[in-house]
Design a protein around this motif. Structure first.
Motif, short mmCIF file in Angstrom:
data_model
loop_
_atom_site.label_atom_id
_atom_site.label_comp_id
_atom_site.label_asym_id
_atom_site.label_seq_id
_atom_site.Cartn_x
_atom_site.Cartn_y
_atom_site.Cartn_z
N GLN A 1 -11.34 -6.23 -5.45
CA GLN A 1 -11.83 -5.25 -6.42
C GLN A 1 -11.55 -3.83 -5.95
O GLN A 1 -11.26 -2.95 -6.76
N ALA A 2 -11.62 -3.61 -4.64
CA ALA A 2 -11.36 -2.29 -4.08
C ALA A 2 -9.87 -1.99 -3.94
O ALA A 2 -9.50 -0.86 -3.63
N GLY A 3 -9.02 -3.00 -4.15
CA GLY A 3 -7.58 -2.81 -4.00
C GLY A 3 -7.16 -2.69 -2.55
O GLY A 3 -6.21 -1.98 -2.22
N MET A 4 -7.86 -3.43 -1.66
CA MET A 4 -7.61 -3.32 -0.23
C MET A 4 -7.35 -4.70 0.37
O MET A 4 -7.84 -5.71 -0.13
N ALA A 5 -6.61 -4.73 1.47
CA ALA A 5 -6.51 -5.94 2.27
C ALA A 5 -7.89 -6.26 2.84
O ALA A 5 -8.70 -5.35 3.10
N PHE A 6 -8.17 -7.54 3.06
CA PHE A 6 -9.50 -7.93 3.50
C PHE A 6 -9.87 -7.31 4.84
O PHE A 6 -10.98 -6.80 5.03
N THR B 1 -17.86 -1.28 -12.35
CA THR B 1 -18.00 -2.61 -12.94
C THR B 1 -19.48 -2.85 -13.19
O THR B 1 -20.29 -2.82 -12.27
N LEU B 2 -19.83 -3.06 -14.45
CA LEU B 2 -21.22 -3.22 -14.86
C LEU B 2 -21.34 -4.55 -15.60
O LEU B 2 -20.62 -4.79 -16.57
N PHE C 1 -12.97 5.39 -3.16
CA PHE C 1 -13.70 4.63 -4.17
C PHE C 1 -13.28 3.17 -4.11
O PHE C 1 -12.10 2.85 -3.97
N THR C 2 -14.27 2.28 -4.25
CA THR C 2 -14.00 0.84 -4.13
C THR C 2 -14.54 0.04 -5.31
O THR C 2 -14.60 -1.18 -5.24
N ASP C 3 -14.99 0.72 -6.38
CA ASP C 3 -15.56 0.04 -7.54
C ASP C 3 -16.80 -0.77 -7.16
O ASP C 3 -17.05 -1.84 -7.71
N ASN C 4 -17.56 -0.25 -6.22
CA ASN C 4 -18.83 -0.84 -5.81
C ASN C 4 -19.81 0.31 -5.68
O ASN C 4 -19.70 1.16 -4.79
N VAL C 5 -20.80 0.35 -6.58
CA VAL C 5 -21.68 1.51 -6.66
C VAL C 5 -22.47 1.70 -5.37
O VAL C 5 -22.81 2.84 -5.02
#
Length: 387
Positions: free
Chosen positions: A155-160, A255-256, A312-316
């Motif tokens: 969701q954050a667009g990052m490698a784990f 994301t809500l 930003f990681t799309d996690n509030v």
């Protein structure tokens, strides 16, 4: 390797293990757990390793533990099958929280969009029906945190591996030092009467919003119940505004309820949302605002100060704490923002939804006409531009 075994916290005592360090920070610094405390641990679907480490810490301290399981897929199955006519305040859930001293919520989703096809009005109806249990939980020393999973990394667009490093850089902070820095902003807000937020965007509407804060108490949210703070990570100062006037644009997507909402615009008159729009899933925003009367008023003004969060990681839980951001929540206000005896003034709602705007450029924040932050830098920080 699946998400249930990421980190392999079970059985470790290595002080350099970030999962065990996370658990220790949660139990000691955040929740201040003591011997004999009755603790409810809500375990997310992918938070098994963190839960193991947390339970080990709780056992060492002689706490009494009950664990529950939390999953978006379980909620989806239940809500899609239900007719939407929910019994008010189920007594078994209420009893659990009424008898708890501490509630630890360990999020770790395996699917961040599990709730995407559940109608928003049904989710709002359940929230209204469970009001008493929610209030009982909020009366405990509750803390919410998150364990890194591959779903969150995606969701954050990052490698784990990079996402894990990001999470622990935000969580494993010198919280006492950060609390001292944030105390400067708390003092400004406690002494202030009116806040004005102004942004001028090349794309998207401008923001010019004024809010009263007189008589409120700002919370130095340093990731500990000792600071009236209930999130780990934290790193914000927040208060409860009222008499809101003007317009505000939120350029940070979120994301809500399993659906992506972006480019939210709100217009306020006499403290209430009178008009709104969104660039995606506007119907979901409407469901939130129609939850109850309090959902169209602000419950929170929060100013991010955790510079360990650098993207930003799309996690509030992370995004709202990031330095260079301001967030406003529609719905419920926290009683910690009110003097003793005035808690009834807190805006009441079954929802509390945070919306975030990036203030790193072309923005400033005023308190009683004085600029205290410009382009993300506070007046006591290097790089602050007074004019």
């Amino acid at each position: 390797m699946d998400d249930h075994t990421d980190g392999r916290a079970s059985g470790r005592t290595d002080p350099t293990d970030p999962v065990r360090a996370h658990a220790r920070t949660l139990v000691d610094w955040s929740a201040r757990v003591e011997r004999g405390d009755d603790v409810v641990v809500s375990v997310g679907a992918g938070a098994h390793d963190l839960a193991v480490a947390v339970c080990a810490e709780l056992g060492e301290r002689g706490a009494n533990v009950v664990t529950t399981y939390s999953s978006g897929e379980l909620d989806r199955a239940y809500l899609r099958a239900h007719d939407g006519d929910f019994d008010a305040d189920p007594p078994h859930e209420l009893a659990l929280y009424e008898n708890a001293d501490v509630v630890l919520r360990l999020s770790g989703p395996l699917n961040t969009t599990a709730m995407a096809d559940v109608p928003g009005n049904r989710q709002a109806a359940r929230a209204r029906a469970h009001r008493a249990a929610r209030e009982a939980r909020l009366d405990t020393r509750w803390v919410s945190t998150v364990h890194p999973t591959r779903a969150l990394a995606q969701q954050a667009g990052m490698a784990f591996e990079a996402y894990r490093e990001f999470v622990y850089s935000a969580i494993l902070r010198d919280w006492e030092a950060l609390a001292g820095e944030m105390a400067q902003l708390k003092e400004v807000l406690d002494d202030g009467s009116e806040v004005r937020l102004v942004t001028e965007r090349d794309s998207g509407p401008d923001t010019d919003l004024t809010m009263s804060i007189e008589g409120r108490i700002a919370v130095n949210s340093a990731a500990s119940v000792a600071y009236d703070s209930h999130n780990l990570p934290s790193g914000e100062v927040f208060t409860a505004p009222y008499d809101t006037e003007g317009e505000v644009f939120f350029d940070v997507p979120l994301t809500l309820q399993g659906r992506r909402v972006r480019d939210v615009w709100l217009a306020f008159e006499d403290g209430e949302v009178v008009d709104f729009s969104a660039g995606a899933n506007e119907d979901l925003l409407e469901d939130v605002l129609d939850t109850d009367e309090g959902a169209r008023r602000l419950g929170e003004l929060g100013i991010g100060m955790n510079r360990g969060i650098d993207r930003f990681t799309d996690n509030v839980l992370f995004d709202e704490k990031m330095g260079d951001t301001v967030h406003l929540a529609v719905g419920r206000a926290y009683e910690s923002n009110f003097p003793d005896g005035e808690e009834e003034k807190a805006n009441d709602s079954a929802v509390h939804v945070d919306l975030i705007t990036d203030v790193s450029t072309d923005s400033h924040l005023e308190v009683d006409g004085e600029v205290i932050q410009r382009n993300g830098r506070f007046r006591w920080e290097e790089g602050f531009e007074p004019v």
